[in-house]
Design a protein around this motif. Sequence first.
Motif, PDB file in Angstrom:
ATOM      1  N   GLU A 208       0.831  -1.205   0.000  1.00  3.82           N
ATOM      2  CA  GLU A 208       0.000   0.000   0.000  1.00  3.82           C
ATOM      3  C   GLU A 208       0.870   1.261   0.000  1.00  3.82           C
ATOM      4  O   GLU A 208       0.562   2.240  -0.691  1.00  3.82           O
ATOM      5  N   VAL A 209       1.972   1.248   0.762  1.00  2.00           N
ATOM      6  CA  VAL A 209       2.910   2.385   0.741  1.00  2.00           C
ATOM      7  C   VAL A 209       3.436   2.594  -0.677  1.00  2.00           C
ATOM      8  O   VAL A 209       3.477   3.718  -1.187  1.00  2.00           O
ATOM      9  N   THR A 210       3.833   1.510  -1.326  1.00  2.00           N
ATOM     10  CA  THR A 210       4.352   1.599  -2.689  1.00  2.00           C
ATOM     11  C   THR A 210       3.293   2.124  -3.648  1.00  2.00           C
ATOM     12  O   THR A 210       3.567   2.965  -4.512  1.00  2.00           O
ATOM     13  N   ARG A 211       2.051   1.651  -3.491  1.00  2.56           N
ATOM     14  CA  ARG A 211       0.968   2.112  -4.365  1.00  2.56           C
ATOM     15  C   ARG A 211       0.741   3.613  -4.229  1.00  2.56           C
ATOM     16  O   ARG A 211       0.625   4.337  -5.231  1.00  2.56           O
ATOM     17  N   ARG A 212       0.694   4.081  -2.979  1.00  5.83           N
ATOM     18  CA  ARG A 212       0.457   5.517  -2.753  1.00  5.83           C
ATOM     19  C   ARG A 212       1.594   6.365  -3.305  1.00  5.83           C
ATOM     20  O   ARG A 212       1.363   7.411  -3.914  1.00  5.83           O
ATOM     21  N   MET A 213       2.823   5.914  -3.069  1.00  2.00           N
ATOM     22  CA  MET A 213       3.965   6.697  -3.547  1.00  2.00           C
ATOM     23  C   MET A 213       4.028   6.710  -5.071  1.00  2.00           C
ATOM     24  O   MET A 213       4.323   7.738  -5.689  1.00  2.00           O
ATOM     25  N   ALA A 214       3.727   5.567  -5.689  1.00  2.35           N
ATOM     26  CA  ALA A 214       3.761   5.497  -7.152  1.00  2.35           C
ATOM     27  C   ALA A 214       2.675   6.369  -7.771  1.00  2.35           C
ATOM     28  O   ALA A 214       2.835   6.898  -8.872  1.00  2.35           O
ATOM     29  N   GLN A 215       1.569   6.530  -7.057  1.00  7.10           N
ATOM     30  CA  GLN A 215       0.452   7.319  -7.547  1.00  7.10           C
ATOM     31  C   GLN A 215       0.711   8.822  -7.429  1.00  7.10           C
ATOM     32  O   GLN A 215       0.180   9.620  -8.191  1.00  7.10           O
ATOM     33  N   ALA A 216       1.534   9.188  -6.481  1.00  7.66           N
ATOM     34  CA  ALA A 216       1.747  10.609  -6.189  1.00  7.66           C
ATOM     35  C   ALA A 216       2.514  11.304  -7.311  1.00  7.66           C
ATOM     36  O   ALA A 216       3.347  10.711  -7.986  1.00  7.66           O
ATOM     37  N   GLU A 217       2.201  12.574  -7.495  1.00  5.32           N
ATOM     38  CA  GLU A 217       2.924  13.419  -8.453  1.00  5.32           C
ATOM     39  C   GLU A 217       3.831  14.355  -7.672  1.00  5.32           C
ATOM     40  O   GLU A 217       3.369  15.287  -7.027  1.00  5.32           O
ATOM     41  N   LEU A 218       5.113  14.079  -7.683  1.00  6.36           N
ATOM     42  CA  LEU A 218       6.078  14.923  -7.001  1.00  6.36           C
ATOM     43  C   LEU A 218       6.658  15.924  -7.991  1.00  6.36           C
ATOM     44  O   LEU A 218       6.850  15.609  -9.165  1.00  6.36           O
ATOM     45  N   VAL A 219       6.925  17.112  -7.517  1.00 11.65           N
ATOM     46  CA  VAL A 219       7.513  18.141  -8.372  1.00 11.65           C
ATOM     47  C   VAL A 219       8.820  18.601  -7.749  1.00 11.65           C
ATOM     48  O   VAL A 219       8.863  18.977  -6.574  1.00 11.65           O
ATOM     49  N   GLN A 220       9.900  18.547  -8.525  1.00  9.88           N
ATOM     50  CA  GLN A 220      11.198  19.030  -8.070  1.00  9.88           C
ATOM     51  C   GLN A 220      11.771  19.950  -9.134  1.00  9.88           C
ATOM     52  O   GLN A 220      11.877  19.571 -10.306  1.00  9.88           O
ATOM     53  N   GLU A 221      12.100  21.178  -8.708  1.00  8.96           N
ATOM     54  CA  GLU A 221      12.645  22.177  -9.623  1.00  8.96           C
ATOM     55  C   GLU A 221      11.748  22.343 -10.849  1.00  8.96           C
ATOM     56  O   GLU A 221      12.205  22.482 -11.979  1.00  8.96           O
ATOM     57  N   GLY A 222      10.424  22.289 -10.592  1.00 10.29           N
ATOM     58  CA  GLY A 222       9.456  22.516 -11.655  1.00 10.29           C
ATOM     59  C   GLY A 222       9.206  21.323 -12.557  1.00 10.29           C
ATOM     60  O   GLY A 222       8.401  21.413 -13.496  1.00 10.29           O
ATOM     61  N   LYS A 223       9.856  20.189 -12.288  1.00 11.90           N
ATOM     62  CA  LYS A 223       9.696  19.009 -13.145  1.00 11.90           C
ATOM     63  C   LYS A 223       8.976  17.896 -12.387  1.00 11.90           C
ATOM     64  O   LYS A 223       9.241  17.682 -11.204  1.00 11.90           O
ATOM     65  N   PRO A 224       8.055  17.196 -13.061  1.00 13.30           N
ATOM     66  CA  PRO A 224       7.361  16.088 -12.399  1.00 13.30           C
ATOM     67  C   PRO A 224       8.312  14.915 -12.160  1.00 13.30           C
ATOM     68  O   PRO A 224       9.104  14.563 -13.036  1.00 13.30           O
ATOM     69  N   ARG A 225       8.202  14.318 -10.990  1.00 12.94           N
ATOM     70  CA  ARG A 225       9.055  13.175 -10.641  1.00 12.94           C
ATOM     71  C   ARG A 225       8.197  12.065 -10.041  1.00 12.94           C
ATOM     72  O   ARG A 225       7.143  12.308  -9.471  1.00 12.94           O
ATOM     73  N   LYS A 226       8.674  10.848 -10.163  1.00  8.79           N
ATOM     74  CA  LYS A 226       8.035   9.695  -9.546  1.00  8.79           C
ATOM     75  C   LYS A 226       9.037   9.020  -8.609  1.00  8.79           C
ATOM     76  O   LYS A 226      10.257   9.102  -8.824  1.00  8.79           O
ATOM     77  N   ALA A 227       8.518   8.371  -7.579  1.00  9.47           N
ATOM     78  CA  ALA A 227       9.403   7.685  -6.630  1.00  9.47           C
ATOM     79  C   ALA A 227       8.670   6.505  -6.024  1.00  9.47           C
ATOM     80  O   ALA A 227       7.445   6.524  -5.876  1.00  9.47           O
ATOM     81  N   ASN A 228       9.411   5.478  -5.692  1.00 13.31           N
ATOM     82  CA  ASN A 228       8.838   4.344  -4.975  1.00 13.31           C
ATOM     83  C   ASN A 228       9.889   3.706  -4.086  1.00 13.31           C
ATOM     84  O   ASN A 228      11.084   3.784  -4.381  1.00 13.31           O
ATOM     85  N   PRO A 229       9.443   3.092  -2.984  1.00 12.05           N
ATOM     86  CA  PRO A 229      10.405   2.443  -2.100  1.00 12.05           C
ATOM     87  C   PRO A 229      10.876   1.113  -2.684  1.00 12.05           C
ATOM     88  O   PRO A 229      10.309   0.610  -3.667  1.00 12.05           O
ATOM     89  N   GLU A 230      11.912   0.551  -2.092  1.00 12.00           N
ATOM     90  CA  GLU A 230      12.368  -0.794  -2.445  1.00 12.00           C
ATOM     91  C   GLU A 230      12.382  -1.633  -1.176  1.00 12.00           C
ATOM     92  O   GLU A 230      12.882  -1.196  -0.140  1.00 12.00           O
ATOM     93  N   ILE A 231      11.839  -2.842  -1.264  1.00 12.73           N
ATOM     94  CA  ILE A 231      11.666  -3.701  -0.094  1.00 12.73           C
ATOM     95  C   ILE A 231      12.448  -4.993  -0.299  1.00 12.73           C
ATOM     96  O   ILE A 231      12.295  -5.668  -1.312  1.00 12.73           O
ATOM     97  N   GLN A 232      13.301  -5.311   0.652  1.00 13.68           N
ATOM     98  CA  GLN A 232      14.074  -6.548   0.613  1.00 13.68           C
ATOM     99  C   GLN A 232      13.723  -7.350   1.869  1.00 13.68           C
ATOM    100  O   GLN A 232      13.942  -6.883   2.984  1.00 13.68           O
ATOM    101  N   SER A 233      13.178  -8.535   1.684  1.00 13.19           N
ATOM    102  CA  SER A 233      12.665  -9.302   2.818  1.00 13.19           C
ATOM    103  C   SER A 233      13.250 -10.704   2.880  1.00 13.19           C
ATOM    104  O   SER A 233      13.332 -11.401   1.870  1.00 13.19           O
ATOM    105  N   THR A 234      13.648 -11.096   4.102  1.00 11.39           N
ATOM    106  CA  THR A 234      13.960 -12.499   4.385  1.00 11.39           C
ATOM    107  C   THR A 234      13.085 -12.984   5.553  1.00 11.39           C
ATOM    108  O   THR A 234      13.465 -13.893   6.289  1.00 11.39           O
ATOM    109  N   LEU A 235      11.920 -12.362   5.717  1.00 12.68           N
ATOM    110  CA  LEU A 235      10.988 -12.786   6.754  1.00 12.68           C
ATOM    111  C   LEU A 235      10.519 -14.211   6.465  1.00 12.68           C
ATOM    112  O   LEU A 235      10.243 -14.568   5.315  1.00 12.68           O
TER     113      LEU A 235
END
Length: 242
Positions: A208-235
């Motif tokens: 859900e965190v990844t979905r929300r972040m991928a959906q968001a429109e971030l703006v940096q220095e006037g340019k649209p940017r996208k971002a998402n976390p990376e998850i590494q699991s050995t649970l």
Amino acid sequence: MSNPKPLKEEAYDMSGARLALTLCVTKAREGSEADLDALEHMFQQLKFESTVKKDPTAQQFQEELEKFQETIDSRKDPVSCAFVVLMAHGEEGVLEGEDGKFVKLDNLFEALNNKNCQALRAKPKVYIVQACRGEQRDSGERVGGEGVTLIKKDRPQTIPTYTDALHIYSTMEGFIAYRHDQKGSYFIQTLTDVFTNQKGPILMLLTEVTRRMAQAELVQEGKPRKANPEIQSTLRKRLYLQ
């Protein structure tokens, strides 16, 4: 053809103490205080005993992790889970301390593994890393429409050194991490909101965190940017925080 069997669900026992350590460089990182406030609220809601150290040097990052390990191992009561939050400027594989020197993330992860922290052996260890991992920026992409031998049961049970760990990075390898000067980092703010207000196994919450972040429109220095976390699991089991 036989029917697939339903997966047996096994969850980590979370009835013992929950401990959290946050190491945060605030120097030249405006918005850090908003992230610290959000984390404090989250840990209170999830019943974690939380410790915070601001502006650690590179050496203090390592020292505080080792001190945290010693504290966990010396407790008389059982410990169920540990969270470690690391927030600083960074590059791939390293964090920058308040003194401008670097510490390797792998060395920080080592402190709580199944070999070095006996009290957390076979128990979940969650690392949250809010830091850049490079200089790349993602403008986004358009999408159309919308052979191991099994050990016999009579042998002593062992566990791999690096299981039961979850590493959650604020961004993909090689990419920048975004932080607002007043509102804090988008990753920490999204994660704490989901972890506090949603229920389910932690990997589902991270989806859900990844979905929300991928959906968001971030703006940096006037340019649209996208971002998402990376998850590494050995649970090895499901981890429920609520």
